[in-house]
Design a protein around this motif. Structure first.
Motif, PDB file in Angstrom:
ATOM      1  N   GLU A  56       0.825  -1.209   0.000  1.00 19.71           N
ATOM      2  CA  GLU A  56       0.000   0.000   0.000  1.00 19.71           C
ATOM      3  C   GLU A  56       0.859   1.260   0.000  1.00 19.71           C
ATOM      4  O   GLU A  56       0.550   2.242  -0.688  1.00 19.71           O
ATOM      5  CB  GLU A  56      -0.931  -0.019   1.210  1.00 19.71           C
ATOM      6  N   ALA A  57       1.957   1.227   0.768  1.00 19.97           N
ATOM      7  CA  ALA A  57       2.833   2.401   0.820  1.00 19.97           C
ATOM      8  C   ALA A  57       3.499   2.642  -0.530  1.00 19.97           C
ATOM      9  O   ALA A  57       3.623   3.797  -0.979  1.00 19.97           O
ATOM     10  CB  ALA A  57       3.898   2.196   1.904  1.00 19.97           C
ATOM     11  N   LYS A  88       2.372   1.699  -3.516  1.00 24.97           N
ATOM     12  CA  LYS A  88       1.374   2.147  -4.495  1.00 24.97           C
ATOM     13  C   LYS A  88       0.934   3.581  -4.235  1.00 24.97           C
ATOM     14  O   LYS A  88       0.570   4.313  -5.158  1.00 24.97           O
ATOM     15  CB  LYS A  88       0.166   1.208  -4.473  1.00 24.97           C
ATOM     16  N   SER A  89       0.977   3.992  -2.970  1.00 27.67           N
ATOM     17  CA  SER A  89       0.585   5.373  -2.654  1.00 27.67           C
ATOM     18  C   SER A  89       1.586   6.379  -3.215  1.00 27.67           C
ATOM     19  O   SER A  89       1.255   7.557  -3.383  1.00 27.67           O
ATOM     20  CB  SER A  89       0.478   5.544  -1.133  1.00 27.67           C
ATOM     21  N   LEU A  90       2.815   5.897  -3.503  1.00 31.01           N
ATOM     22  CA  LEU A  90       3.818   6.770  -4.114  1.00 31.01           C
ATOM     23  C   LEU A  90       3.657   6.866  -5.626  1.00 31.01           C
ATOM     24  O   LEU A  90       4.420   7.579  -6.287  1.00 31.01           O
ATOM     25  CB  LEU A  90       5.225   6.256  -3.784  1.00 31.01           C
TER      26      LEU A  90
END
Length: 388
Positions: free
Chosen positions: A289-290, A292-294
């Motif tokens: 998730e981290a 993909k959040s970038l």
């Protein structure tokens, strides 16, 4: 009043004494069993009129083998034919470990593919191969696939050129000259330089928060140079078909070698695929998730974030699979490939020295597996997190 701390504990109640005593007893029992076995062996050898020893290795072998990377004739001694079998085994092990790693990693990553068809085809491959005996798969590849190739006069020609027939598979191969070996040394040195530069880059990016751009440019430059060396400097010789149906030049892979190598690669690759899948799933979901959040794409998330962390979980079981591949290569005797076990089997049948020959076989396989284990343990230490 008696000081309880200074009171001596009886031996039969002293835990430290029994820890040492039990180990000593175990060693004595082991030595006694080995001594009894050696005594029985000597008694049996005396009854047969022979003595334990390896002097027979200098006698003439008197049999030929279908393929060898070193010069060998039937008049050569047994140590020469055993060496030829060992080199044949090492060829299968080294190539098998290399290709099975590629197949296993690709299959493991494909388990997370967003393509439904690709993901399920991969699932079928893993389940079928993992639940089928390896010996049966070797027979399938040899008799149902490679042995059904056409006669040499009607051989298949693929781009490359690559020729396939009952005489084997002929592929382009570098010529055996001194210049080629020098270029190969340059390629190895370049690969070592890339590893050190990449580690240096990661260290700078982690400790000093630099971009690592100069090191990345250096790695890409070395990679381009090595690619040009591989394409233009190795003097590739394509196989040339003759009127008799044979081929000249290039490298000819026999049907036995091809079937053994393909069977081992796809069998072990299915197990490695599960190791890769479980290693990737062991990475916390928050990392996905981290990343993909970038705004990273799925391929970059896998390559830069997930897979490096999964390596810490994957390497120990990979060690076991590589050792299994090395040991499973002894099944080559079933399809007629002259590996170490196959050659040793003929040797002890002719010499009547099964004990000495099997000791040699066990020592060689033990040494090979120890080398694999030490190498993988070193790799495992290099990827583990180091506390500051």
């Amino acid at each position: 009043m008696i000081d309880q701390e200074n009171q001596k504990i009886p031996l039969w109640r002293d835990e430290r004494f029994w820890r040492i005593a039990l180990q000593v007893i175990a060693i004595v029992i082991f030595v006694a069993v080995v001594a009894i076995m050696i005594s029985n062996l000597n008694r049996n050898l005396v009854q047969q009129g022979t003595k334990f020893g390896f002097s027979f290795l200098g006698n003439e072998a008197g049999f030929s083998i279908s393929e060898s990377l070193i010069p060998y004739k039937a008049k050569d001694p047994y140590n020469q034919v055993l060496l030829a079998g060992l080199i044949n085994s090492l060829r299968v092990m080294i190539l098998g470990i290399f290709f099975t790693t590629i197949v296993g990693i690709l299959a493991g990553i494909t388990s997370f593919s967003e393509n439904w068809l690709l993901r399920n085809l991969n699932r079928v491959y893993v389940e079928v191969v993992r639940n089928t005996p390896l010996l049966l798969q070797l027979f399938f590849w040899y008799f149902a696939v490679f042995f059904t190739l056409p006669k040499p006069e009607e051989k298949l020609e693929l781009p490359g050129p690559i020729f396939m027939s009952k005489r084997g598979i002929s592929i382009p191969w570098p010529e055996n000259t001194q210049n080629v070996w020098l270029w190969l040394i340059v390629l190895v040195l370049g690969a070592i330089a890339v590893i050190f530069i990449w580690q240096w880059r990661n260290k700078l990016m982690t400790e000093k928060a630099t971009s690592g751009q100069p090191q990345l440019i250096a790695v890409i430059s070395i990679g381009i140079i090595e690619l040009l060396i591989i394409i233009f400097a190795l003097g590739w010789q394509p196989p040339i078909a003759t009127e008799t149906g044979a081929t000249e030049g290039g490298l000819n892979l026999t049907l036995e070698l091809s079937a053994l190598l393909v069977g081992l690669v796809f069998y072990t690759g299915a197990f490695i695929a599960e190791i890769v899948r479980s290693g990737i799933q062991a990475v916390p979901k928050g990392q996905w998730e981290a990343a993909k959040s970038l705004g990273l794409k799925s391929s970059l998330v896998m390559r830069l974030v997930i897979f490096p962390q999964a390596l810490r979980v994957m390497i120990p079981p990979l060690n076991s699979q590589y050792m299994n591949l090395a040991k499973n290569s002894s099944l080559a005797i079933a399809i007629g490939y002259p590996d170490l076990y196959s050659v040793a089997n003929t040797t002890y049948n002719q010499t009547g020295r099964p004990v000495e020959v099997f000791i040699l076989i066990m020592a060689v396989y033990l040494l090979i597996n120890l080398i694999i284990s030490l190498s993988m343990n070193s790799l495992n230490k290099s990827v583990q997190l180091k506390e500051r």
